[in-house]
Design a protein around this motif. Structure first.
Motif, PDB file in Angstrom:
ATOM      1  N   UNK A   1      -8.154  -1.316   7.215  1.00  0.00           N
ATOM      2  CA  UNK A   1      -7.676  -1.105   8.576  1.00  0.00           C
ATOM      3  C   UNK A   1      -6.436  -0.238   8.658  1.00  0.00           C
ATOM      4  N   UNK A   2      -6.051   0.381   7.545  1.00  0.00           N
ATOM      5  CA  UNK A   2      -4.952   1.339   7.562  1.00  0.00           C
ATOM      6  C   UNK A   2      -3.568   0.756   7.391  1.00  0.00           C
ATOM      7  N   UNK A   3      -3.480  -0.542   7.109  1.00  0.00           N
ATOM      8  CA  UNK A   3      -2.168  -1.153   6.910  1.00  0.00           C
ATOM      9  C   UNK A   3      -1.439  -0.517   5.726  1.00  0.00           C
ATOM     10  N   UNK A   4      -0.109  -0.506   5.812  1.00  0.00           N
ATOM     11  CA  UNK A   4       0.699   0.015   4.709  1.00  0.00           C
ATOM     12  C   UNK A   4       0.875  -1.003   3.602  1.00  0.00           C
ATOM     13  N   UNK A   5       0.622  -2.273   3.898  1.00  0.00           N
ATOM     14  CA  UNK A   5       0.770  -3.297   2.880  1.00  0.00           C
ATOM     15  C   UNK A   5       0.558  -4.667   3.469  1.00  0.00           C
ATOM     16  N   UNK A   6       0.748  -5.659   2.635  1.00  0.00           N
ATOM     17  CA  UNK A   6       0.625  -7.053   3.054  1.00  0.00           C
ATOM     18  C   UNK A   6       1.769  -7.856   2.428  1.00  0.00           C
ATOM     19  N   UNK A   7       2.008  -9.022   2.998  1.00  0.00           N
ATOM     20  CA  UNK A   7       2.809 -10.016   2.299  1.00  0.00           C
ATOM     21  C   UNK A   7       2.035 -11.331   2.319  1.00  0.00           C
TER      22      UNK A   7
ATOM     23  N   UNK B   1       2.467  -4.778  -1.747  1.00  0.00           N
ATOM     24  CA  UNK B   1       2.241  -6.227  -1.698  1.00  0.00           C
ATOM     25  C   UNK B   1       3.576  -6.933  -1.949  1.00  0.00           C
ATOM     26  N   UNK B   2       3.885  -7.912  -1.110  1.00  0.00           N
ATOM     27  CA  UNK B   2       5.093  -8.713  -1.295  1.00  0.00           C
ATOM     28  C   UNK B   2       4.826 -10.177  -1.051  1.00  0.00           C
ATOM     29  N   UNK B   3       5.819 -10.986  -1.339  1.00  0.00           N
ATOM     30  CA  UNK B   3       5.785 -12.423  -1.067  1.00  0.00           C
ATOM     31  C   UNK B   3       6.864 -12.745  -0.038  1.00  0.00           C
ATOM     32  N   UNK B   4       6.532 -13.557   0.945  1.00  0.00           N
ATOM     33  CA  UNK B   4       7.559 -14.223   1.753  1.00  0.00           C
ATOM     34  C   UNK B   4       7.525 -15.684   1.325  1.00  0.00           C
ATOM     35  N   UNK B   5       8.608 -16.133   0.708  1.00  0.00           N
ATOM     36  CA  UNK B   5       8.528 -17.382  -0.038  1.00  0.00           C
ATOM     37  C   UNK B   5       9.831 -18.152   0.038  1.00  0.00           C
ATOM     38  N   UNK B   6       9.721 -19.452  -0.196  1.00  0.00           N
ATOM     39  CA  UNK B   6      10.909 -20.291  -0.262  1.00  0.00           C
ATOM     40  C   UNK B   6      11.447 -20.303  -1.682  1.00  0.00           C
ATOM     41  N   UNK B   7      12.698 -19.902  -1.808  1.00  0.00           N
ATOM     42  CA  UNK B   7      13.343 -19.892  -3.120  1.00  0.00           C
ATOM     43  C   UNK B   7      14.332 -21.051  -3.257  1.00  0.00           C
TER      44      UNK B   7
ATOM     45  N   UNK C   1       9.174  -9.940 -12.617  1.00  0.00           N
ATOM     46  CA  UNK C   1       8.693  -9.553 -13.949  1.00  0.00           C
ATOM     47  C   UNK C   1       7.204  -9.257 -13.987  1.00  0.00           C
ATOM     48  N   UNK C   2       6.450  -9.699 -12.981  1.00  0.00           N
ATOM     49  CA  UNK C   2       5.005  -9.419 -12.983  1.00  0.00           C
ATOM     50  C   UNK C   2       4.723  -7.929 -12.847  1.00  0.00           C
ATOM     51  N   UNK C   3       5.628  -7.203 -12.203  1.00  0.00           N
ATOM     52  CA  UNK C   3       5.388  -5.796 -11.943  1.00  0.00           C
ATOM     53  C   UNK C   3       4.331  -5.559 -10.884  1.00  0.00           C
ATOM     54  N   UNK C   4       3.854  -6.634 -10.251  1.00  0.00           N
ATOM     55  CA  UNK C   4       2.783  -6.502  -9.261  1.00  0.00           C
ATOM     56  C   UNK C   4       3.269  -6.667  -7.829  1.00  0.00           C
ATOM     57  N   UNK C   5       4.541  -7.025  -7.666  1.00  0.00           N
ATOM     58  CA  UNK C   5       5.103  -7.191  -6.333  1.00  0.00           C
ATOM     59  C   UNK C   5       6.054  -6.051  -6.016  1.00  0.00           C
ATOM     60  N   UNK C   6       6.057  -5.656  -4.744  1.00  0.00           N
ATOM     61  CA  UNK C   6       6.889  -4.536  -4.310  1.00  0.00           C
ATOM     62  C   UNK C   6       8.125  -4.971  -3.527  1.00  0.00           C
ATOM     63  N   UNK C   7       8.114  -6.184  -2.999  1.00  0.00           N
ATOM     64  CA  UNK C   7       9.304  -6.686  -2.313  1.00  0.00           C
ATOM     65  C   UNK C   7       9.265  -8.203  -2.300  1.00  0.00           C
ATOM     66  N   UNK C   8      10.464  -8.781  -2.110  1.00  0.00           N
ATOM     67  CA  UNK C   8      10.630 -10.218  -1.937  1.00  0.00           C
ATOM     68  C   UNK C   8      11.215 -10.463  -0.550  1.00  0.00           C
TER      69      UNK C   8
END
Length: 681
Positions: free
Chosen positions: A160-166, A218-224, A246-253
């Motif tokens: 659908x053309x999104x730039x990314x997800x979280x 791809x990012x996570x919105x998460x409780x730290x 460290x996963x190298x698979x996430x682009x933002x927190x």
């Protein structure tokens, strides 16, 4: 090139975000049939065209059929969502705004009696207090299925053309796995080690990456930090954050602090008025420092100064101002134009979120155009013909009418009987915790002053005062006065006082106080706070099956925190029938709607909250002199067309009344009355 930290671009992977302001994921509950159709697009597009750099849509879009929406979420598990996502994305991209979406499986934070009536699933065998559904303890085949569902949904969003997800990892299924408070599993996904608790979110992340490739954000919105004994500690959260990096698979927190499993927990995570601004900002900064990752955060950052500090101090890369943009979608544009003083303030009323959690749609308490972008203007267009508009009453309805009429270019005069503006808002703001509500009035007064609105304070307007100004339009916004006539008994009760009396301090609380709440809104609880703080023994009584239903979840929390350690009891399903004098006491006849049972109880003071009755004498006096005799064409009002009713050919002016001068409602209704009427004058 601006030197303002908020207006600096930010490079997120391949994506250049044009400034540092975003709206974080939130579900305004505008989807239709689970799809983000035109209303949804218009809502986000309004903010995009005003300069927001990143719109994180949905809060959250459901990836699985056994994650039924609890507040009209987007259904990301349906293929037909893709063209609607494309429409939403295109609408924002047209204005240079990046668009992403939050995906989730709600786990136990939902119910089973919606959608396809499938059992909720969780890593916990216990129900979430807020949503009350006992979940099925998740099985291996559920885990495999849901991992695939996440990957499928991510692929749809990419299509659908999104730039990314979280991914939503606080309170929902992914977080339920990694929190020791909500993991009752054994084996590879069990609670015994942090590695095992993280395995499911990591498996979901890996599956998504395989499906969407490396370039998709791809990012996570998460409780730290769950901020609860036995839960994830700040130390744990920092370690989790490092492992995510460290996963190298996430682009933002996108960092959160706290839990949302109960109303009080959610209110600490998403603070309401009277609570500290930006309470978790420094914590988010510590996560950024520990990981070096692009870091986003939002939690009651309502003002530009705090947002600017967050970026300038290096605590955040992107600052979320979500409720602020519900109050004013043009925050960024006004910053760029050097008009920060014109930003309509978020007052922390959280009317928006509380409505969602009662299955309503998100509305701002004092911006009636939010969520109505298809029919209501945020920028008021000028009128073709200048008119003389006279408004009686300077509460929220009258001031909104004055503001909009002045922006239309009309000549506006306002009469107000009190020495100061505000009406019931000024009364509300007597409670220290609710003082932010006065910004509703202060902002409108500033807007009116900038447009030369003439105010006549300390003036009880009579009909001749109004007609002497030769008005083309008269708007009665005189509000109402407390109703003390008991329901269906026909009895006025001279021995009672009103919640207004206690809140205004015109009457002091007695020792043994009954607060009888027929309306279920804020004044009863405000009065209870005042009486309890004064040392009174307080009973709050309602004929309803629950107390204060209109206060709603998050706003109820501060009241309960202030009342529960004091001598306060709550009585439901009891109706006040009569109050008589009994020596130096008051004898209350208490009945119920459920039977013929009655009883007598004695109190020192009986305080009634039963809404208001319109203060409408002036309206009725002016009706015969008006062209429309006060009549409103509802079809035209709803359609956004001008009022053209003529019932009296000799009438000199149009006459309308708005807000509580019509009937007892709330602040939003009063402001909406004014906006949709006056925008077409």
């Amino acid at each position: 090139m601006s030197k303002d930290p908020l207006l600096q671009p930010y490079q997120l992977k391949h994506l250049t975000l044009k400034n540092r302001i975003m709206t974080t994921s939130h579900e305004p509950a505008y989807p239709e049939d689970g799809m983000p159709k035109d209303r949804y697009r218009a809502y986000h597009e309004e903010r995009a065209k005003a300069g927001v750099a990143l719109a994180m849509t949905a809060g959250s879009a459901a990836v699985s059929k056994d994650s039924p929406p609890v507040f009209n979420n987007i259904l990301a598990y349906k293929d037909e969502v893709v063209p609607w996502i494309q429409n939403l994305t295109d609408g924002c991209h047209e204005h240079g705004c990046a668009v992403m979406i939050q995906l989730t499986h709600l786990g136990r934070r939902t119910t089973w009696n919606k959608g396809n009536w499938l059992p909720s699933v969780s890593s916990s065998k216990h129900r979430e207090p807020a949503h009350r559904a006992f979940p099925k303890l998740i099985e291996d085949w559920d885990i495999e299925r849901i991992i695939t569902d996440f990957a499928d949904a991510a692929e749809r969003m990419q299509g659908g053309g999104m730039d990314g997800i979280e991914l939503q990892v606080y309170g929902h299924l992914l977080d339920q796995f990694w929190s020791p408070l909500t993991n009752d599993l054994d084996g590879p996904y069990g609670a015994d080690t942090l590695e095992n608790r993280l395995r499911f979110p990591m498996d979901v992340l890996e599956a998504i990456r395989k499906r969407v490739g490396e370039s998709f954000i791809v990012g996570f919105r998460y409780t730290a930090d769950e901020a609860q004994k036995g839960g994830i500690t700040e130390e744990d959260g920092i370690e989790i954050s490092k492992r995510l990096a460290a996963t190298g698979q996430l682009d933002f927190l996108n960092v959160i602090r706290g839990r949302i499993h109960t109303d009080p927990a959610m209110t600490d995570l998403i603070p309401v008025q009277g609570m500290a601004n930006a309470p978790h900002l420094d914590f988010a900064g510590r996560v950024k420092k520990a990981t070096g990752m692009p870091t986003f955060h939002a939690s009651k950052i309502p003002d530009v100064a705090t947002a600017r500090y967050a970026v300038e101090a290096g605590l955040l890369d992107m600052v979320g101002m979500t409720r602020a943009h519900m109050a004013d979608p043009h925050v960024v544009r006004k910053i760029m134009e050097g008009r920060e003083e014109d930003i309509r303030p978020c007052v922390g009323a959280t009317y928006c979120l509380d409505r969602i959690y009662q299955a309503g749609d998100a509305l701002c308490i004092h911006n009636a155009a939010t969520g109505r972008e298809l029919s209501m203007p945020h920028d008021i267009p000028p009128a073709n013909e200048k008119k003389r508009v006279v408004i009686v009453g300077a509460g929220p309805a009258g001031l909104e009418a004055a503001r909009v009429a002045a922006e239309r270019g009309h000549d506006v005069a306002v009469f107000e009987a009190q020495p100061d503006p505000g009406g019931q808002i000024r009364l509300t703001a007597q409670s220290p915790r609710r003082r932010e509500m006065m910004s509703i009035i202060d902002w409108r007064m500033a807007q009116c002053a900038a447009r030369d609105v003439v105010f006549h304070f300390n003036t009880w307007a009579e009909a001749e005062d109004v007609t002497a100004l030769n008005p083309d339009v008269v708007i009665i916004a005189t509000g109402g006065l407390p109703n003390t006539e008991l329901f269906e008994t026909g009895k006025d009760t001279p021995h009672v006082v009103t919640t207004w009396d206690l809140i205004s301090a015109d009457v002091k609380p007695a020792q043994n106080v009954l607060i009888y709440d027929e309306s279920g809104d804020h004044p009863a609880l405000q009065a209870a706070e005042i009486a309890a703080a004064a040392g009174s023994q307080v009973e709050i009584m309602t004929p309803d099956r629950v107390f204060a239903p209109d206060v709603m979840a998050m706003n109820l929390v501060p009241y309960m925190r202030s009342l529960q350690d004091k001598d306060v009891t709550f009585t439901v399903t009891r109706r006040l029938m009569d109050v008589t004098r009994s020596g130096n006491k008051l004898s209350a006849t208490i009945g119920t709607d459920y039977s013929d049972h009655t009883e007598q109880k004695e109190y020192d003071q009986v305080v009634v909250n039963y809404g208001t009755l319109p203060l409408d004498d002036l309206y009725h006096e002016l009706k015969p002199q008006s062209s429309n005799c006060g009549a409103v064409d509802y079809d035209a009002l709803i359609a956004g067309a001008p009022q053209t009713v003529v019932r009296n050919d000799e009438g000199a002016f149009q006459l309308f009344r708005i807000g509580d001068a019509v009937s007892a409602r709330n602040t939003h209704a009063a402001i909406y009355d004014a906006l949709r009427l006056v925008k077409d004058l």
